[in-house]
Design an enzyme around this catalytic site. Structure first.
Site, PDB file in Angstrom:
ATOM      1  N   GLU A  28     -33.993   5.377 -19.022  1.00  0.00           N
ATOM      2  CA  GLU A  28     -33.676   6.591 -18.275  1.00  0.00           C
ATOM      3  C   GLU A  28     -34.745   6.783 -17.206  1.00  0.00           C
ATOM      4  OE1 GLU A  28     -32.932  11.420 -18.687  1.00  0.00           O
ATOM      5  OE2 GLU A  28     -33.692  10.287 -20.411  1.00  0.00           O
ATOM      6  N   GLU A  53     -40.919   8.622 -15.752  1.00  0.00           N
ATOM      7  CA  GLU A  53     -40.981   9.897 -15.030  1.00  0.00           C
ATOM      8  C   GLU A  53     -42.296   9.968 -14.253  1.00  0.00           C
ATOM      9  OE1 GLU A  53     -40.644  13.105 -13.255  1.00  0.00           O
ATOM     10  OE2 GLU A  53     -38.951  12.847 -14.637  1.00  0.00           O
ATOM     11  N   ASP A 103     -34.001  12.272  -6.873  1.00  0.00           N
ATOM     12  CA  ASP A 103     -34.405  12.880  -5.606  1.00  0.00           C
ATOM     13  C   ASP A 103     -33.600  12.228  -4.480  1.00  0.00           C
ATOM     14  OD1 ASP A 103     -35.694  13.755  -3.274  1.00  0.00           O
ATOM     15  OD2 ASP A 103     -37.640  13.845  -4.273  1.00  0.00           O
ATOM     16  N   LYS A 107     -33.841  13.706   4.259  1.00  0.00           N
ATOM     17  CA  LYS A 107     -34.204  13.464   5.650  1.00  0.00           C
ATOM     18  C   LYS A 107     -34.089  11.983   5.983  1.00  0.00           C
ATOM     19  CE  LYS A 107     -37.328  17.425   6.025  1.00  0.00           C
ATOM     20  NZ  LYS A 107     -38.709  17.891   6.313  1.00  0.00           N
ATOM     21  N   ASP A 139     -25.692  15.899  -7.635  1.00  0.00           N
ATOM     22  CA  ASP A 139     -24.982  16.966  -6.920  1.00  0.00           C
ATOM     23  C   ASP A 139     -25.036  16.742  -5.416  1.00  0.00           C
ATOM     24  OD1 ASP A 139     -27.793  17.498  -6.815  1.00  0.00           O
ATOM     25  OD2 ASP A 139     -27.312  19.498  -6.069  1.00  0.00           O
TER      26      ASP A 139
END
Length: 311
Positions: A28, A53, A103, A107, A139
């Site tokens: 993950e 992470e 993330d 831009k 999303d």
């Protein structure tokens, strides 16, 4: 359990050595506070889950959650997902990769930082089992279509767009954004072929230092400018004076690894030592060695002479 790559004698480690048993291996990337990770581990107790992470605070929260809930089939790595994939996962061993709400780097000038690019998909294919897959939930519609196109460009995956599984919508961010009425996107990338280019683990070294003769400088002002290194950049951030010499806080960015470490310039019984401090157990990579070489060159400009070079 937290995984500390610097302490692992073998890269990549055997799955049984890392988890204490064999089983299907799942990675993950970006586990956040670990709530999804914990749910998955309890729902699939035979799976062995490796989480990566970059946020230290999130790693700590996830670690405490796993300890509190008595979950033993998860290992956590504080660092970047591609580094974990390259160095902690044996070739052809992964059942699944899960990427929830990465993330999007929206831009244009930052899009090269996105995880799900063609190069990543190609390298991932060397670590997935035949028929292994990557599950993406996001999303961000533009990033979603970007990832689809990047994977399809490789020709190594069958790509299916589906409704997101309910479990993937119970992450911290999904719960927040669901209340805000956002739309979610989900895809499954199943490996159908493998990229032929080898992707060996990052090369690491035992030492990176030099011994010099001469007088320890009275001061050591180093320019805070980027130093090109193989696959990245290094910067001397700050110099502090100690009783025995100087400590140089150094930032090193390489292909899939970022480290802040200490270099030392100090007196020793054999002369002036210039090299890596063991504080924090840094990984001695080619980029770190190049930073030490730059430091040694600077000392040479100050009149010191190299008598032993282990850089």
């Amino acid at each position: 359990m937290l995984v500390r790559p610097a302490l692992l004698p073998l890269w990549p480690p055997r799955v049984g050595d890392l988890f204490g048993r064999e089983g299907p291996l799942v990675l993950e990337v970006g586990f956040g506070d670990g709530r999804f990770t914990a749910e998955l581990a309890k729902a699939q107790p035979d799976w062995l889950i490796l989480g990566a992470e970059v946020s230290a605070a999130s790693v700590l929260r996830a670690y405490r959650r796993l300890k509190r809930e008595g979950i033993g089939n998860v290992r956590l790595y504080h660092g970047q997902g591609p580094f974990a994939l390259r160095n902690l996962v044996p070739p052809g061993s992964l059942k699944r990769v899960i990427v929830n709400f990465p993330d999007p780097w929206p831009k244009k000038r930052h899009q090269e930082r996105r995880l799900l690019q063609e190069g990543f998909f190609r390298r991932l294919s060397t670590r997935l089992l035949a028929g292994g897959d990557l599950l993406l939930t996001t999303d961000h519609e533009e990033y979603f279509h970007f990832a689809l196109a990047e994977a399809e460009r490789t020709g190594l995956y069958r790509v299916e767009v589906k409704d997101p599984p309910e479990a993937h919508l119970r992450t911290k961010y999904a719960l927040k954004w669901r209340e805000a009425g956002r739309t979610f996107f989900h895809a499954v990338f199943t490996k159908v072929a493998e990229d032929p280019t080898p992707w060996p683990p990052t090369r690491r070294y035992e030492v990176a230092h030099a011994l010099l003769k001469g007088e320890l400088p009275k001061d050591l002002a180093l320019a805070r400018v980027p130093l090109p290194i193989p696959g990245g950049v290094a910067v001397f951030l700050e110099v502090a004076r100690g009783e025995e010499g100087f400590y140089v806080l150094t930032h090193v960015e390489e292909e899939d690894l970022t480290q802040d470490l200490l270099l030392e310039v100090r007196r020793s019984s054999h002369g002036i030592y210039a090299g890596v401090s063991r504080f924090g157990s840094p990984l001695i990579t080619e980029g770190v060695k190049e930073a030490v070489r730059a430091l040694v060159r600077e000392l040479g400009r100050r009149g010191l002479k190299v008598v032993q070079d282990h850089t």
